[in-house]
Write a protein that holds these residues in place. Sequence first.
Motif, short mmCIF file in Angstrom:
data_model
loop_
_atom_site.label_atom_id
_atom_site.label_comp_id
_atom_site.label_asym_id
_atom_site.label_seq_id
_atom_site.Cartn_x
_atom_site.Cartn_y
_atom_site.Cartn_z
N SER A 87 34.40 39.20 36.20
CA SER A 87 33.39 39.87 37.08
C SER A 87 33.85 39.85 38.38
O SER A 87 35.63 39.10 39.04
N PRO A 88 34.57 41.57 39.15
CA PRO A 88 35.46 41.67 39.82
C PRO A 88 35.00 40.96 41.66
O PRO A 88 36.59 40.66 41.66
N ASP A 89 34.08 40.34 41.51
CA ASP A 89 33.89 39.40 42.66
C ASP A 89 34.56 37.89 42.54
O ASP A 89 33.55 37.29 43.32
N GLY A 90 34.44 38.02 41.20
CA GLY A 90 35.16 35.85 40.73
C GLY A 90 36.35 35.92 41.34
O GLY A 90 36.54 36.09 42.04
N GLU A 91 36.27 34.46 40.96
CA GLU A 91 37.68 33.71 41.64
C GLU A 91 38.40 34.24 41.02
O GLU A 91 38.88 35.05 39.47
N LEU A 92 39.26 34.14 42.28
CA LEU A 92 40.76 35.24 41.86
C LEU A 92 41.91 34.62 40.35
O LEU A 92 42.25 33.56 40.79
N PHE A 93 42.35 35.11 39.10
CA PHE A 93 42.67 34.09 38.11
C PHE A 93 44.20 34.31 38.51
O PHE A 93 44.84 34.80 39.08
N SER A 94 44.82 33.25 38.42
CA SER A 94 45.84 33.08 38.34
C SER A 94 46.65 31.77 37.90
O SER A 94 45.92 31.34 36.48
N GLN A 95 48.44 31.76 37.67
CA GLN A 95 48.61 31.02 36.93
C GLN A 95 47.71 29.73 36.60
O GLN A 95 47.72 29.05 35.67
N PRO A 96 47.93 28.72 38.19
CA PRO A 96 47.19 27.79 37.59
C PRO A 96 46.00 27.86 37.55
O PRO A 96 45.33 26.61 36.57
N LEU A 97 45.20 28.60 37.51
CA LEU A 97 44.16 28.73 36.93
C LEU A 97 44.60 29.05 35.15
O LEU A 97 43.36 28.05 34.33
N ALA A 98 44.95 29.53 34.71
CA ALA A 98 45.61 29.50 33.20
C ALA A 98 45.70 28.59 32.66
O ALA A 98 45.46 28.13 31.98
#
Length: 225
Positions: A87-98
């Motif tokens: 979703s565009p209003d979700g938590e922003l994806f990042s390398q730590p999240l990956a």
Amino acid sequence: MHLSIITCLPRLLESPFNDSILKRAQQKNLVTVDIIDLRDYATDKHQSVDDYAFGGGAGMVLMIEPIDRCITDLKSKRQYDEVIYMSPDGELFSQPLANELSLKKNLILLCGHYKGVDERVREHLVTREISIGNYVLSGGELAAAVVADAVIRLLPGVLNDETSALSDSFQDGLVAPPVYTRPADYKGWKVPAILLSGDHAKIEEWKHEQALERTRKRRPGLIVD
Ligand code: ADE
């Protein structure tokens, strides 16, 4: 790892998983990916998965019932660590999240479409919401492919050279240094001499300095002094 991706446009997800690194990861059984057609869980003869929004407003909304039936069916076969709604209003994806997601065993990625999903899906069925950036895509499919790619390439054995994911941009909080290949001189545009010197210690030092300089210039926010 197992990924179940729920979508009403399964064809949109065919090619990203049938080429290159993601294809090889599946062939090596390091990951299994199921693309699930939400329409298979529709309850009417038209295989409807969306309807008009209560209260009016433009655009269709994905209904809760097919999504609930689908997720319930998936959960009867596996224990999932997360049910992730793109979703565009979700938590922003990042390398730590990956990195974090690459440690999970089973994930569901739910792709929205049209105006999104009935809010009760988000309240009751989803455990996490991820956005790949502050812009709106036509649906969650391309975003799910981005997340799947970033996560799968981190799984041990997926990349031939194990160090290659570790030296990716962002893994050490820095962007990657520049890389070069043959020819060493193209139209007078030369590869930095240090890279041809054979002095590995000096070369590593140079790469680190370059990564720092690039990070300062391009992503100053990553550097904490
Ligand atoms: N669906 C539509 N836009 C999206 C975005 N930016 N990130 C994740 N899912 C989306």
